[in-house]
Design a protein around this motif. Sequence first.
Motif, mmCIF file in Angstrom:
data_model
loop_
_atom_site.group_PDB
_atom_site.id
_atom_site.type_symbol
_atom_site.label_atom_id
_atom_site.label_comp_id
_atom_site.label_asym_id
_atom_site.label_seq_id
_atom_site.Cartn_x
_atom_site.Cartn_y
_atom_site.Cartn_z
ATOM 1 N N TYR A 144 -5.390 -9.006 -1.966
ATOM 2 C CA TYR A 144 -6.480 -8.104 -2.505
ATOM 3 C C TYR A 144 -7.101 -6.971 -1.706
ATOM 4 C CZ TYR A 144 -9.971 -6.109 -5.509
ATOM 5 O OH TYR A 144 -10.882 -5.181 -6.270
ATOM 6 N N LYS A 145 -7.648 -7.575 -0.347
ATOM 7 C CA LYS A 145 -8.165 -6.972 0.643
ATOM 8 C C LYS A 145 -7.291 -5.929 1.318
ATOM 9 C CE LYS A 145 -11.046 -8.254 4.533
ATOM 10 N NZ LYS A 145 -10.405 -8.036 5.849
ATOM 11 N N ASN A 146 -6.140 -6.455 1.680
ATOM 12 C CA ASN A 146 -5.240 -5.391 2.406
ATOM 13 C C ASN A 146 -4.897 -4.241 1.339
ATOM 14 O OD1 ASN A 146 -5.299 -7.061 4.515
ATOM 15 N ND2 ASN A 146 -3.433 -8.258 3.906
ATOM 16 N N SER A 147 -4.721 -4.653 0.002
ATOM 17 C CA SER A 147 -4.164 -3.527 -0.947
ATOM 18 C C SER A 147 -5.210 -2.368 -0.896
ATOM 19 C CB SER A 147 -3.849 -4.038 -2.383
ATOM 20 O OG SER A 147 -5.373 -4.610 -2.787
ATOM 21 N N LEU A 148 -6.311 -2.570 -0.832
ATOM 22 C CA LEU A 148 -7.406 -1.641 -0.918
ATOM 23 C C LEU A 148 -7.663 -1.045 0.495
ATOM 24 C CD1 LEU A 148 -9.968 -3.183 -3.682
ATOM 25 C CD2 LEU A 148 -8.091 -1.671 -3.646
ATOM 26 N N GLU A 149 -7.552 -1.796 1.437
ATOM 27 C CA GLU A 149 -7.956 -1.273 2.864
ATOM 28 C C GLU A 149 -6.882 -0.504 3.194
ATOM 29 O OE1 GLU A 149 -10.950 -4.881 4.580
ATOM 30 O OE2 GLU A 149 -8.957 -4.470 5.442
ATOM 31 N N ASP A 150 -5.704 -0.966 3.153
ATOM 32 C CA ASP A 150 -4.430 0.149 3.578
ATOM 33 C C ASP A 150 -3.463 0.009 2.356
ATOM 34 O OD1 ASP A 150 -2.709 1.417 4.736
ATOM 35 O OD2 ASP A 150 -2.501 0.088 6.635
ATOM 36 N N PRO A 151 -3.595 0.779 1.350
ATOM 37 C CA PRO A 151 -2.667 0.830 0.126
ATOM 38 C C PRO A 151 -1.338 1.143 0.566
ATOM 39 C CG PRO A 151 -4.605 2.492 0.008
ATOM 40 C CD PRO A 151 -4.629 1.348 1.057
ATOM 41 N N GLU A 152 -0.939 2.037 1.487
ATOM 42 C CA GLU A 152 0.071 2.752 2.004
ATOM 43 C C GLU A 152 1.098 1.643 2.388
ATOM 44 O OE1 GLU A 152 0.699 6.456 3.501
ATOM 45 O OE2 GLU A 152 -1.174 7.169 2.327
ATOM 46 N N ASN A 171 5.339 -1.866 1.792
ATOM 47 C CA ASN A 171 6.311 -3.157 2.022
ATOM 48 C C ASN A 171 6.620 -3.506 0.576
ATOM 49 O OD1 ASN A 171 5.457 -3.252 4.660
ATOM 50 N ND2 ASN A 171 3.821 -4.450 4.320
ATOM 51 N N ILE A 172 6.128 -3.501 -0.285
ATOM 52 C CA ILE A 172 6.528 -3.957 -1.675
ATOM 53 C C ILE A 172 7.590 -3.041 -2.383
ATOM 54 C CG2 ILE A 172 6.034 -4.319 -4.159
ATOM 55 C CD1 ILE A 172 3.263 -5.474 -2.990
ATOM 56 N N ALA A 173 7.477 -1.911 -2.025
ATOM 57 C CA ALA A 173 8.556 -0.848 -2.532
ATOM 58 C C ALA A 173 9.905 -1.184 -1.836
ATOM 59 C CB ALA A 173 8.188 0.521 -2.362
ATOM 60 N N GLU A 174 9.832 -1.607 -0.332
ATOM 61 C CA GLU A 174 11.149 -1.804 0.089
ATOM 62 C C GLU A 174 12.049 -2.798 -0.586
ATOM 63 O OE1 GLU A 174 12.042 -0.797 2.964
ATOM 64 O OE2 GLU A 174 10.340 0.098 3.829
ATOM 65 N N PRO A 225 -4.703 -7.305 -6.980
ATOM 66 C CA PRO A 225 -4.561 -6.338 -5.739
ATOM 67 C C PRO A 225 -4.178 -5.038 -6.267
ATOM 68 C CG PRO A 225 -3.505 -8.423 -5.476
ATOM 69 C CD PRO A 225 -3.939 -8.380 -6.645
ATOM 70 N N GLY A 226 -4.942 -4.112 -5.516
ATOM 71 C CA GLY A 226 -4.609 -2.533 -5.898
ATOM 72 C C GLY A 226 -5.896 -2.146 -6.835
ATOM 73 N N VAL A 227 -6.345 -3.065 -7.484
ATOM 74 C CA VAL A 227 -7.599 -2.789 -8.800
ATOM 75 C C VAL A 227 -8.835 -2.790 -8.186
ATOM 76 C CG1 VAL A 227 -8.298 -2.961 -10.875
ATOM 77 C CG2 VAL A 227 -5.997 -3.402 -10.460
ATOM 78 N N SER A 228 -9.374 -1.487 -7.918
ATOM 79 C CA SER A 228 -10.888 -1.685 -7.423
ATOM 80 C C SER A 228 -11.647 -1.308 -8.736
ATOM 81 C CB SER A 228 -11.186 -0.490 -6.316
ATOM 82 O OG SER A 228 -12.210 -0.521 -5.935
#
Length: 633
Positions: free
Chosen positions: A17-25, A30-33, A428-431
């Motif tokens: 959750y934290k990583n997805s908001l701090e560094d979404p790119e 990584n997931i899109a790979e 994750p990704g949802v703020s």
Amino acid sequence: MFESYQIHSRDQYEKDYKNSLEDPEKFWGNIAEHFVWQKKWDQVLDWEFKTPSVKWFDGGLLNVSENCIDRFVKIDPSRIALIWEANDPSELPREISYLELQNEVCKYANMLQSRGVKKSNRVIIYMGMVPELVFAVLACARLGAIHSVIFAGFSAISIKDRIVDCEATHIITCDGTFRGAKCIDLKSIIDEAIFDLSFIKNVFVLQRTRQEVKMVEGRDVWIHELIDQQSDWFEPVAMSSEDPLFILYTSGSTGKPKGVVHSTAGYMIWANYTFINVFQYKTGQIHFCTADIGWITGHSYIIYGPLSAGAATLMFEGIPTWPNEERLWQIIDKHQVNILYTAPTAIRSLMVYGEDPPSHYSLESLKVLGTVGEPINEEAWHWYDQNIGKSRIPIVDTWWQTETGGIMISNLAGITESKPTYATLPLPGVSAVLKDQEGKNVMEAHQQSALFINKPWPGIIRTTYQDHARCKLNYFSQIENMYCTGDGAFVDEENNFRIIGRIDDVLNVSGHRLGTAELENAINEHPSVIESAVVGYPHDLKGQGIYAFIICQDTTTDHDLMTEEIRELVQAIIGPIAKPDKIQMVTGLPKTRSGKIMRRILRKIAEGEKSNFGDLTSLIDANVIDQILANAK
Ligand code: PRX
């Protein structure tokens, strides 16, 4: 394939959750790979909510049908992709492997192409819940056409509005569809919808009910006469990440339903990510979502989420209460279903029959239960838990919307805790933030407020078709740089979200969205109606019922006759789901000096309140309230 981005513990949820908001790119890159790209993206995310403009994986090329089919054919062509259960339990079910799905989708794509359908053309799909509907949807995705599926319960007028709005040139439909004891004449509804639309080139008709239909020469074609001649290979067209995948119409607070546009890459990745994480899907499991593909739940959790994860997705043609109230439980045992995803309305409608019907079934194959579409009441939650889950498996309460593309707030089955009636934690990704009218944060426990999202997630709505200004106005202009959900919510001491429901002029009837303005417009079409006001009220089965207050030209009008006529009219203009439950003829409506109807008063009356209407000083005539109360339903 997805195991590396599946969340396996509460700690991991917090980290992700934290990583997805701090560094979404980095997180989403990584997931899109893990998906198949014909060309990798140049930039993971580029966004601003002012316009709004959101681009995920820009510069990338991919095909969603290739990601949902071909990559699993390579692993095991005989793996089951689709299980179909007919309306009538005596009709044989169908099981379609990933290879068969590939062949069928390719044949459909070739058929569409042979009749002139090209990349970015809009194709309307108005079919019953048959596997061919999935073939049609994925065929559009394969050739790059934009599909717009219309729920088979919508009327000819609603269909026409949608076809005109998206300028579709081709339609795929059925002769008819079975729903419980009913057989609905889909083709004749389409005929009525398009009789004066000369831009429709072809109507492809699937034979399902074998009832007699009228075929218009040169325009209408039988699918069974074309499909066998088609090749079972169609090269997946390279689509840009931000090319629209589909348009889905949904009701808002203004009169006309809007065409919500979803993207190719972001939507697919969001549907996939939310599916594998919320339901904790494991390879080999069978997923049964009872929604209709005409709604977003069917798009994301019958088709795109499960198939992009290589799952077996079960689709059911019928309804839970026909031929009897054991139908869903029977399907679960028959197909050894592992995940059941349904709506609180369905649970409440089955609860009425008590504990006996599900007790005739083992239901042991079930690992996860889910709910969606409306707030679930405690009683329904516990009934579902005890009688279907036998108090041994998690329930996920998933909050999301047509516009969000996939689940936004939910517990993760067996990983994060469930709490009855709470959707609990953002994915994750949802703020997610709660705001008051001035835009200030309201995150104290139990303080109800408006729910906003302040960062883009991959599945976010991109635009409303042909009307970007409307998208901005509806969702991005209430508070600067925020997506406005239109829902009210509060959090508890652990920051678990509980969704209260809509706080705008949108009703949620049996999990289906209807705008009050849309309903009023339909009612006002009646020649005797001068004005109307529609509000929602708590309804035991449907969650919310529709209460219409109407002013008629002639006060001596027969009330029963008028009620009948209005219900029929609304059914003809929108569809049967929109028929008002209660209609009250009134001589006046509570209005402010500026002519605005004070809906909060009507809402209270509809809820059964007899007094305590709050501040009435701005009303022109407060006596009108007593008159309405005297005949309230
Ligand atoms: O009010 C919320 C309610 O359904 C609305 C979205 O409706 P629709 O776009 O038709 O999508 C339905 C399927 C996702 C929301 O604004 N809603 C959806 N899920 C929940 C919910 N309300 C409470 N709890 C939920 N789990």
